[in-house]
Design a protein around this motif. Structure first.
Motif, PDB file in Angstrom:
ATOM      1  N   ARG A 116       0.857  -1.182   0.000  1.00 43.92           N
ATOM      2  CA  ARG A 116       0.000   0.000   0.000  1.00 43.92           C
ATOM      3  C   ARG A 116       0.900   1.240   0.000  1.00 43.92           C
ATOM      4  NH1 ARG A 116      -5.128   1.161   3.226  1.00 43.92           N
ATOM      5  NH2 ARG A 116      -4.770  -0.827   4.254  1.00 43.92           N
ATOM      6  N   SER A 117       0.746   2.090  -0.984  1.00 35.96           N
ATOM      7  CA  SER A 117       1.612   3.256  -1.117  1.00 35.96           C
ATOM      8  C   SER A 117       1.100   4.406  -0.266  1.00 35.96           C
ATOM      9  CB  SER A 117       1.694   3.689  -2.580  1.00 35.96           C
ATOM     10  OG  SER A 117       0.528   4.398  -2.952  1.00 35.96           O
ATOM     11  N   SER A 118       1.881   5.472  -0.216  1.00 39.85           N
ATOM     12  CA  SER A 118       1.476   6.672   0.508  1.00 39.85           C
ATOM     13  C   SER A 118       0.740   7.649  -0.399  1.00 39.85           C
ATOM     14  CB  SER A 118       2.718   7.357   1.110  1.00 39.85           C
ATOM     15  OG  SER A 118       3.691   7.602   0.115  1.00 39.85           O
ATOM     16  N   ASP A 119       0.467   7.243  -1.641  1.00 37.62           N
ATOM     17  CA  ASP A 119      -0.231   8.067  -2.622  1.00 37.62           C
ATOM     18  C   ASP A 119      -1.697   7.650  -2.674  1.00 37.62           C
ATOM     19  OD1 ASP A 119      -1.214   9.468  -4.765  1.00 37.62           O
ATOM     20  OD2 ASP A 119       0.268   8.753  -6.208  1.00 37.62           O
ATOM     21  N   LYS A 120      -2.596   8.482  -2.151  1.00 38.66           N
ATOM     22  CA  LYS A 120      -4.011   8.119  -2.107  1.00 38.66           C
ATOM     23  C   LYS A 120      -4.613   7.940  -3.495  1.00 38.66           C
ATOM     24  CE  LYS A 120      -4.960  10.256   2.390  1.00 38.66           C
ATOM     25  NZ  LYS A 120      -5.777  11.260   3.130  1.00 38.66           N
ATOM     26  N   ALA A 121      -4.053   8.631  -4.485  1.00 34.81           N
ATOM     27  CA  ALA A 121      -4.575   8.503  -5.844  1.00 34.81           C
ATOM     28  C   ALA A 121      -4.150   7.193  -6.489  1.00 34.81           C
ATOM     29  CB  ALA A 121      -4.101   9.684  -6.701  1.00 34.81           C
ATOM     30  N   PHE A 157      -7.354  -6.032  -1.788  1.00 35.24           N
ATOM     31  CA  PHE A 157      -8.717  -6.197  -1.299  1.00 35.24           C
ATOM     32  C   PHE A 157      -9.094  -5.137  -0.268  1.00 35.24           C
ATOM     33  CE2 PHE A 157      -8.433 -10.118  -3.502  1.00 35.24           C
ATOM     34  CZ  PHE A 157      -9.734 -10.569  -3.698  1.00 35.24           C
ATOM     35  N   LEU A 158      -8.122  -4.396   0.239  1.00 29.27           N
ATOM     36  CA  LEU A 158      -8.418  -3.349   1.212  1.00 29.27           C
ATOM     37  C   LEU A 158      -8.566  -1.976   0.575  1.00 29.27           C
ATOM     38  CD1 LEU A 158      -6.045  -4.235   4.201  1.00 29.27           C
ATOM     39  CD2 LEU A 158      -8.401  -4.977   3.802  1.00 29.27           C
ATOM     40  N   VAL A 159      -8.120  -1.837  -0.674  1.00 29.11           N
ATOM     41  CA  VAL A 159      -8.126  -0.517  -1.312  1.00 29.11           C
ATOM     42  C   VAL A 159      -9.002  -0.480  -2.560  1.00 29.11           C
ATOM     43  CG1 VAL A 159      -5.843   0.053  -0.409  1.00 29.11           C
ATOM     44  CG2 VAL A 159      -6.039  -1.001  -2.673  1.00 29.11           C
ATOM     45  N   GLY A 160      -9.921  -1.436  -2.672  1.00 33.93           N
ATOM     46  CA  GLY A 160     -10.863  -1.393  -3.775  1.00 33.93           C
ATOM     47  C   GLY A 160     -10.507  -2.212  -4.993  1.00 33.93           C
ATOM     48  N   GLU A 161      -9.401  -2.934  -4.955  1.00 31.96           N
ATOM     49  CA  GLU A 161      -9.031  -3.800  -6.070  1.00 31.96           C
ATOM     50  C   GLU A 161      -9.277  -5.249  -5.649  1.00 31.96           C
ATOM     51  OE1 GLU A 161      -5.115  -3.785  -8.706  1.00 31.96           O
ATOM     52  OE2 GLU A 161      -5.067  -5.399  -7.230  1.00 31.96           O
ATOM     53  N   ALA A 162     -10.530  -5.667  -5.658  1.00 31.16           N
ATOM     54  CA  ALA A 162     -10.884  -7.022  -5.235  1.00 31.16           C
ATOM     55  C   ALA A 162     -10.722  -7.986  -6.402  1.00 31.16           C
ATOM     56  CB  ALA A 162     -12.308  -7.040  -4.709  1.00 31.16           C
ATOM     57  N   ASP A 163      -9.491  -8.068  -6.873  1.00 33.17           N
ATOM     58  CA  ASP A 163      -9.157  -8.903  -8.029  1.00 33.17           C
ATOM     59  C   ASP A 163      -8.224 -10.007  -7.552  1.00 33.17           C
ATOM     60  OD1 ASP A 163      -7.954 -10.029 -10.327  1.00 33.17           O
ATOM     61  OD2 ASP A 163      -8.195  -8.173 -11.460  1.00 33.17           O
ATOM     62  N   LEU A 164      -8.752 -11.217  -7.418  1.00 34.63           N
ATOM     63  CA  LEU A 164      -7.964 -12.300  -6.857  1.00 34.63           C
ATOM     64  C   LEU A 164      -6.781 -12.657  -7.750  1.00 34.63           C
ATOM     65  CD1 LEU A 164      -7.740 -14.257  -4.488  1.00 34.63           C
ATOM     66  CD2 LEU A 164      -9.112 -15.886  -5.790  1.00 34.63           C
ATOM     67  N   LEU A 182       3.438 -15.050   2.772  1.00 37.26           N
ATOM     68  CA  LEU A 182       2.604 -14.156   1.974  1.00 37.26           C
ATOM     69  C   LEU A 182       1.299 -13.859   2.704  1.00 37.26           C
ATOM     70  CD1 LEU A 182       4.244 -13.584  -0.512  1.00 37.26           C
ATOM     71  CD2 LEU A 182       4.436 -16.028   0.008  1.00 37.26           C
ATOM     72  N   TYR A 183       0.755 -12.662   2.426  1.00 28.54           N
ATOM     73  CA  TYR A 183      -0.353 -12.162   3.227  1.00 28.54           C
ATOM     74  C   TYR A 183      -1.196 -11.235   2.365  1.00 28.54           C
ATOM     75  CZ  TYR A 183      -2.276  -9.751   7.460  1.00 28.54           C
ATOM     76  OH  TYR A 183      -3.061  -9.205   8.447  1.00 28.54           O
ATOM     77  N   ALA A 184      -2.482 -11.554   2.220  1.00 27.76           N
ATOM     78  CA  ALA A 184      -3.418 -10.696   1.483  1.00 27.76           C
ATOM     79  C   ALA A 184      -4.608 -10.401   2.380  1.00 27.76           C
ATOM     80  CB  ALA A 184      -3.865 -11.363   0.191  1.00 27.76           C
ATOM     81  N   PRO A 185      -4.522  -9.395   3.230  1.00 25.54           N
ATOM     82  CA  PRO A 185      -5.653  -9.081   4.105  1.00 25.54           C
ATOM     83  C   PRO A 185      -6.878  -8.703   3.281  1.00 25.54           C
ATOM     84  CG  PRO A 185      -4.039  -7.305   4.121  1.00 25.54           C
ATOM     85  CD  PRO A 185      -3.414  -8.448   3.401  1.00 25.54           C
ATOM     86  N   GLY A 186      -8.048  -9.096   3.782  1.00 31.19           N
ATOM     87  CA  GLY A 186      -9.276  -8.751   3.093  1.00 31.19           C
ATOM     88  C   GLY A 186      -9.920  -9.894   2.347  1.00 31.19           C
ATOM     89  N   LEU A 187      -9.260 -11.045   2.294  1.00 29.11           N
ATOM     90  CA  LEU A 187      -9.890 -12.209   1.669  1.00 29.11           C
ATOM     91  C   LEU A 187     -11.127 -12.588   2.477  1.00 29.11           C
ATOM     92  CD1 LEU A 187      -6.771 -14.418   0.848  1.00 29.11           C
ATOM     93  CD2 LEU A 187      -7.920 -12.752  -0.618  1.00 29.11           C
ATOM     94  N   ARG A 188     -12.218 -12.924   1.783  1.00 27.04           N
ATOM     95  CA  ARG A 188     -13.494 -13.110   2.460  1.00 27.04           C
ATOM     96  C   ARG A 188     -14.032 -14.532   2.439  1.00 27.04           C
ATOM     97  NH1 ARG A 188     -14.197  -9.054   5.944  1.00 27.04           N
ATOM     98  NH2 ARG A 188     -13.832  -7.024   4.971  1.00 27.04           N
ATOM     99  N   THR A 189     -13.616 -15.324   1.496  1.00 35.27           N
ATOM    100  CA  THR A 189     -14.222 -16.649   1.364  1.00 35.27           C
ATOM    101  C   THR A 189     -13.178 -17.746   1.492  1.00 35.27           C
ATOM    102  OG1 THR A 189     -13.926 -16.843  -1.047  1.00 35.27           O
ATOM    103  CG2 THR A 189     -15.873 -15.642  -0.260  1.00 35.27           C
ATOM    104  N   LYS A 190     -13.664 -18.942   1.812  1.00 38.53           N
ATOM    105  CA  LYS A 190     -12.774 -20.088   1.888  1.00 38.53           C
ATOM    106  C   LYS A 190     -12.138 -20.367   0.533  1.00 38.53           C
ATOM    107  CE  LYS A 190     -14.990 -22.498   5.751  1.00 38.53           C
ATOM    108  NZ  LYS A 190     -15.637 -23.765   6.195  1.00 38.53           N
TER     109      LYS A 190
END
Length: 275
Positions: A116-121, A157-164, A182-190
């Motif tokens: 996650r970058s420091s650039d909000k855009a 998945f935390l910044v609006g790119e819910a692309d697995l 490896l770690y991808a916070p925001g995963l929702r399903t099994k």
């Protein structure tokens, strides 16, 4: 501290080899000691939990703040500590490397680097830069053969790119760049979790459990997850009890929520063990 930093790092690496373990997230030394007393095998810091304890928002801390906090946690607990190290407090690989060395010097057994970058855009780093950042972190850890575990995160998945598929591509690239876990916070399903585990195997995967839909440790273990963290959830739970009691006093002038507090005598016993 009675366990050496080298031993804590060796123990932490061993935990990643098989099974599934939980990394609860303390936000200060007191909460770390309480978690240690419950038999957990390792801890992870929480940037949000620590920030809130200092009256600042998540991502409102400086590298100096976090490094000083890590010194306290690592020196005050016999358990390995994995650092929630945000984006390494730098955008460029050289800055990441320098700051990673500071965390290692603080005694961490592992650390997580976000993409996650420091650039909000543009909240995620360009893929090439993201990989170079992980390579730099890897080199910094290896420079003194510390043995600390490097965890690479993808925040899509935390910044609006819910692309697995995009998330997996980044995680695979991070694994190839030297990440140990490896770690991808925001995963929702099994199904999402199982797909990530398979894609990066044999590298271990960390899953965040912070609320609904929640999974048990047994369920995550069945999916092949190696480690489970809770982020700021324990801190939020503690603040929840505090706010319910404080609001009751302010709004009703009553004190019934105090009955839900943890017994002071039990807290005294834990904290008296090591002073």
């Amino acid at each position: 501290m009675t366990v050496s930093v080298a031993q804590k790092r060796a123990d932490f690496r061993k935990l990643h080899e098989s099974g599934c373990f939980v990394l609860p997230n303390p936000w200060d030394l007191g909460s770390a000691r309480l978690l240690e007393s419950l038999g957990f095998k390792a801890l992870a810091s929480t940037s949000a939990g620590f920030a809130w304890s200092t009256a600042r928002p998540d991502y409102g801390l400086s590298c100096d703040d976090v490094v000083n906090h890590l010194h306290v946690l690592c020196a005050g607990s016999d358990l390995p500590v994995n650092a929630d190290y945000e984006n390494g407090f730098a955008d460029d690989p050289q800055g990441v490397a320098a700051n990673v060395r500071r965390a290692v010097d603080a005694g961490v057994a592992g650390l997580s680097i976000e993409n996650r970058s420091s650039d909000k855009a543009k909240p995620l780093y360009d893929n090439v830069l993201a990989v170079e950042r992980i390579k730099a972190a890897r080199a910094a850890i290896d420079s003194d053969r510390s043995g600390a575990v490097l965890v690479a995160r993808c925040e899509g998945f935390l910044v609006g790119e819910a692309d697995l598929d995009a998330t997996i591509a980044r995680l695979v690239a991070f694994a190839q760049a030297g990440a140990d876990c490896l770690y991808a916070p925001g995963l929702r399903t099994k199904e999402q979790i199982a797909t990530v585990v398979k894609a990066v195997a044999p590298k271990p995967v960390n899953v965040l459990v912070g609320g609904a839909p929640g999974f048990s440790v047994a369920e995550l273990a069945e999916l092949g997850v190696r480690r489970v963290s809770v982020g700021g959830a324990l801190a939020r739970t503690a603040w929840g009890g505090f706010m319910r009691a404080a609001k009751e006093i302010a709004e009703h002038g009553t004190f019934s929520e105090f009955s839900n507090g943890y017994p002071g005598g039990d807290l005294q016993k834990v904290f008296a063990q090591r002073g």
